[in-house]
Design a protein around this motif. Structure first.
Motif, mmCIF file in Angstrom:
data_model
loop_
_atom_site.group_PDB
_atom_site.id
_atom_site.type_symbol
_atom_site.label_atom_id
_atom_site.label_comp_id
_atom_site.label_asym_id
_atom_site.label_seq_id
_atom_site.Cartn_x
_atom_site.Cartn_y
_atom_site.Cartn_z
ATOM 1 N N ARG A 30 0.813 -1.214 0.000
ATOM 2 C CA ARG A 30 0.000 0.000 0.000
ATOM 3 C C ARG A 30 0.849 1.268 0.000
ATOM 4 N NH1 ARG A 30 -5.361 -1.327 3.641
ATOM 5 N NH2 ARG A 30 -5.472 -3.551 3.131
ATOM 6 N N GLY A 31 2.158 1.093 -0.053
ATOM 7 C CA GLY A 31 3.031 2.250 -0.130
ATOM 8 C C GLY A 31 3.471 2.807 1.210
ATOM 9 N N TRP A 32 3.245 2.086 2.285
ATOM 10 C CA TRP A 32 3.685 2.555 3.588
ATOM 11 C C TRP A 32 5.210 2.507 3.671
ATOM 12 C CZ3 TRP A 32 0.303 0.692 8.260
ATOM 13 C CH2 TRP A 32 -1.039 0.959 7.987
ATOM 14 N N THR A 33 5.770 3.399 4.446
ATOM 15 C CA THR A 33 7.191 3.382 4.745
ATOM 16 C C THR A 33 7.381 2.574 6.023
ATOM 17 O OG1 THR A 33 7.523 5.545 3.720
ATOM 18 C CG2 THR A 33 9.227 4.774 5.246
ATOM 19 N N LEU A 34 8.204 1.540 5.949
ATOM 20 C CA LEU A 34 8.375 0.610 7.066
ATOM 21 C C LEU A 34 9.689 0.867 7.788
ATOM 22 C CD1 LEU A 34 7.259 -2.715 5.313
ATOM 23 C CD2 LEU A 34 5.846 -1.058 6.550
ATOM 24 N N TRP A 35 9.610 0.769 9.104
ATOM 25 C CA TRP A 35 10.777 0.886 9.971
ATOM 26 C C TRP A 35 10.785 -0.296 10.923
ATOM 27 C CZ3 TRP A 35 14.197 5.135 9.720
ATOM 28 C CH2 TRP A 35 13.799 6.160 8.840
ATOM 29 N N PHE A 36 11.996 -0.704 11.306
ATOM 30 C CA PHE A 36 12.135 -1.879 12.176
ATOM 31 C C PHE A 36 13.069 -1.576 13.346
ATOM 32 C CE2 PHE A 36 14.944 -5.399 13.386
ATOM 33 C CZ PHE A 36 14.012 -6.267 13.939
ATOM 34 N N CYS A 37 12.700 -2.110 14.503
ATOM 35 C CA CYS A 37 13.629 -2.136 15.626
ATOM 36 C C CYS A 37 13.283 -3.327 16.508
ATOM 37 C CB CYS A 37 13.610 -0.831 16.424
ATOM 38 S SG CYS A 37 12.193 -0.632 17.540
ATOM 39 N N GLU A 38 14.202 -3.680 17.382
ATOM 40 C CA GLU A 38 13.951 -4.668 18.416
ATOM 41 C C GLU A 38 13.627 -3.935 19.716
ATOM 42 O OE1 GLU A 38 16.981 -7.705 18.662
ATOM 43 O OE2 GLU A 38 17.464 -7.437 16.521
ATOM 44 N N ALA A 39 13.064 -4.653 20.665
ATOM 45 C CA ALA A 39 12.708 -4.019 21.935
ATOM 46 C C ALA A 39 13.931 -3.416 22.620
ATOM 47 C CB ALA A 39 12.028 -5.036 22.850
ATOM 48 N N ALA A 40 15.085 -4.020 22.404
ATOM 49 C CA ALA A 40 16.319 -3.504 23.003
ATOM 50 C C ALA A 40 16.721 -2.153 22.436
ATOM 51 C CB ALA A 40 17.455 -4.509 22.806
ATOM 52 N N ASP A 41 16.122 -1.763 21.301
ATOM 53 C CA ASP A 41 16.447 -0.485 20.667
ATOM 54 C C ASP A 41 15.603 0.674 21.186
ATOM 55 O OD1 ASP A 41 18.422 -1.544 18.870
ATOM 56 O OD2 ASP A 41 16.790 -2.404 17.687
ATOM 57 N N LEU A 42 14.679 0.385 22.104
ATOM 58 C CA LEU A 42 13.878 1.449 22.711
ATOM 59 C C LEU A 42 14.681 2.139 23.808
ATOM 60 C CD1 LEU A 42 10.520 -0.517 23.119
ATOM 61 C CD2 LEU A 42 11.082 1.137 21.318
ATOM 62 N N ARG A 43 14.434 3.430 23.971
ATOM 63 C CA ARG A 43 15.101 4.168 25.039
ATOM 64 C C ARG A 43 14.280 5.392 25.395
ATOM 65 N NH1 ARG A 43 20.226 7.601 22.439
ATOM 66 N NH2 ARG A 43 18.965 9.383 21.735
ATOM 67 N N VAL A 44 14.624 5.990 26.538
ATOM 68 C CA VAL A 44 14.056 7.283 26.929
ATOM 69 C C VAL A 44 15.203 8.266 27.048
ATOM 70 C CG1 VAL A 44 12.741 8.572 28.654
ATOM 71 C CG2 VAL A 44 12.167 6.178 28.172
ATOM 72 N N SER A 45 15.093 9.360 26.332
ATOM 73 C CA SER A 45 16.114 10.398 26.369
ATOM 74 C C SER A 45 15.446 11.744 26.612
ATOM 75 C CB SER A 45 16.886 10.422 25.046
ATOM 76 O OG SER A 45 17.878 11.439 25.059
ATOM 77 N N GLU A 46 15.838 12.404 27.682
ATOM 78 C CA GLU A 46 15.253 13.684 28.070
ATOM 79 C C GLU A 46 13.734 13.570 28.156
ATOM 80 O OE1 GLU A 46 16.736 16.756 25.547
ATOM 81 O OE2 GLU A 46 18.823 16.470 26.158
ATOM 82 N N GLY A 47 13.283 12.432 28.656
ATOM 83 C CA GLY A 47 11.859 12.217 28.901
ATOM 84 C C GLY A 47 11.070 11.706 27.723
ATOM 85 N N VAL A 48 11.681 11.627 26.541
ATOM 86 C CA VAL A 48 10.969 11.222 25.325
ATOM 87 C C VAL A 48 11.329 9.779 24.972
ATOM 88 C CG1 VAL A 48 10.633 11.675 22.868
ATOM 89 C CG2 VAL A 48 10.923 13.584 24.471
ATOM 90 N N VAL A 49 10.301 8.975 24.671
ATOM 91 C CA VAL A 49 10.536 7.589 24.269
ATOM 92 C C VAL A 49 10.941 7.557 22.800
ATOM 93 C CG1 VAL A 49 9.579 5.261 24.136
ATOM 94 C CG2 VAL A 49 8.804 6.815 25.933
ATOM 95 N N GLU A 50 12.078 6.949 22.534
ATOM 96 C CA GLU A 50 12.645 6.909 21.196
ATOM 97 C C GLU A 50 12.980 5.469 20.812
ATOM 98 O OE1 GLU A 50 15.006 11.199 21.294
ATOM 99 O OE2 GLU A 50 16.073 9.356 21.851
ATOM 100 N N ALA A 51 13.225 5.271 19.538
ATOM 101 C CA ALA A 51 13.678 3.976 19.039
ATOM 102 C C ALA A 51 14.827 4.197 18.068
ATOM 103 C CB ALA A 51 12.551 3.239 18.331
ATOM 104 N N ARG A 52 15.854 3.408 18.208
ATOM 105 C CA ARG A 52 16.934 3.384 17.212
ATOM 106 C C ARG A 52 16.472 2.414 16.130
ATOM 107 N NH1 ARG A 52 21.753 0.725 15.894
ATOM 108 N NH2 ARG A 52 23.450 2.116 15.245
ATOM 109 N N SER A 53 15.864 2.948 15.089
ATOM 110 C CA SER A 53 15.181 2.129 14.083
ATOM 111 C C SER A 53 15.849 2.259 12.729
ATOM 112 C CB SER A 53 13.710 2.534 13.989
ATOM 113 O OG SER A 53 13.591 3.917 13.699
ATOM 114 N N ARG A 54 15.548 1.289 11.880
ATOM 115 C CA ARG A 54 16.142 1.258 10.547
ATOM 116 C C ARG A 54 15.048 1.070 9.505
ATOM 117 N NH1 ARG A 54 20.965 -3.043 10.871
ATOM 118 N NH2 ARG A 54 21.582 -1.983 8.932
#
Length: 323
Positions: A30-54
């Motif tokens: 359908r043309g979506w842009t896909l990103w992937f990460c593992e649970a270990a790639d989640l983090r909180v930085s300066e209060g914001v939940v982020e993911a190191r995704s590819r």
């Protein structure tokens, strides 16, 4: 639309039967842009939940470990994706629990996570059935050996299972005549330090342990009956069972239409009900499967139904935000 999937390592996907794989295939179609990460790639930085995704793209090959390509890693807030899809398999251990807490925080910051962190915590796949006593067989939850022995004495033929497993692992059938009652109970409860579930054995397992998929509370019209190997009590495909897609029986539909709206109201977009005979035995919410088997045998495009529902959820949330 940007979709982040949080899943186990992609090279471990069994793409001939993996449900996450066909979900992503449909989203990419359908043309979506896909990103992937593992649970270990989640983090909180300066209060914001982020993911190191590819960024994730499909290749032209169907070979295992070569079906995908990943781009360079970027760190982005979960709220910056249109949707976050949690598809990490059980067990529901401490690391999984921590991830659900990060999802809840991310949702408070504007992220749209499916299934949401709070519902993943609230709906343990074994214990969630206790919310619906009208559709379950006699059940006892305890870590005490005496309680389990009493339950066995009352019913004569029971199933014992851990509360955090998947694929039929750690499940035992016990009868009053079993010579290993004490050893099995000691093993499963870790000498009365771990809580387990006991259920009365349901003879209808010979006809299959049925997986009924609910998408936003609506049942898919066909289920997958997982029939055990001869001499086996577990129908799980991972335990050697064979899957046969079948139309929902009147009882299947009655159960699904009773539970579906209540589970959807709790925020669960995708649920896999396990039904043996007339009874619900588990409510799967972490990473329900059987998309491919049902699609291939019934002609129902289950991935499309799911992505349709996900699109509706994201669109509705965006309109609420704009309003």
């Amino acid at each position: 639309m940007n979709l982040l999937v949080v899943a186990d390592p992609l090279q471990g996907f069994k793409i001939h039967k993996d449900s996450t794989y066909v979900m992503l295939r449909e989203a990419a179609r359908r043309g979506w842009t896909l990103w992937f990460c593992e649970a270990a790639d989640l983090r909180v930085s300066e209060g914001v939940v982020e993911a190191r995704s590819r960024p994730l793209a499909f290749t032209d090959t169907q070979e295992y470990q070569h079906w995908f390509e990943l781009g360079g890693a970027e760190t982005r807030a979960l709220r910056d994706f249109d949707a976050v899809l949690m598809r990490t398999d059980p067990p529901f251990d401490q690391q999984y629990l921590y991830a659900t807490h990060l999802f809840t925080l991310a949702e408070q910051q504007g992220a749209r996570v499916f299934n949401p962190g709070q519902t993943l915590r609230d709906y343990n796949e074994k214990l969630a059935i206790l919310r619906f006593p009208e559709v379950i067989a006699p059940t006892r939850v305890t870590q005490r050996a005496a309680d389990l022995r009493d339950f066995l004495a009352e019913h004569g033929d029971i199933i014992l299972k851990p509360l955090d497993g998947m694929g039929g692992t750690g499940i035992f059938r016990l009868t009053r005549q079993d010579p290993n009652i004490g050893s099995i109970i000691e093993t499963l409860t870790h000498n009365e330090t771990r809580t387990v579930m006991a259920q009365r054995y349901i003879p209808a397992i010979v006809d299959g342990d049925k997986r009924i998929l609910l998408i936003d509370g609506i049942p898919v019209d066909w289920c997958l009956a997982r029939v055990p190997l001869a001499g086996e009590t577990r129908g799980n495909l991972a335990a050697g069972g064979t899957g046969y897609a079948r139309p929902l029986s009147p009882r299947d539909r009655e159960i699904a239409e009773s539970l579906g709206p209540r589970l959807a109201a709790a925020g669960l977009l995708l649920v896999g009900l396990d039904v043996i005979g007339d009874y619900v035995t588990e409510i799967n919410v972490t990473s329900p499967t059987c998309f491919q088997e049902i699609t291939q045998q019934s002609g129902i495009d289950v991935p499309a139904l799911f992505i349709d529902a996900l699109e509706r959820k994201v669109t509705a949330a965006s309109r609420r935000k704009e309003g």
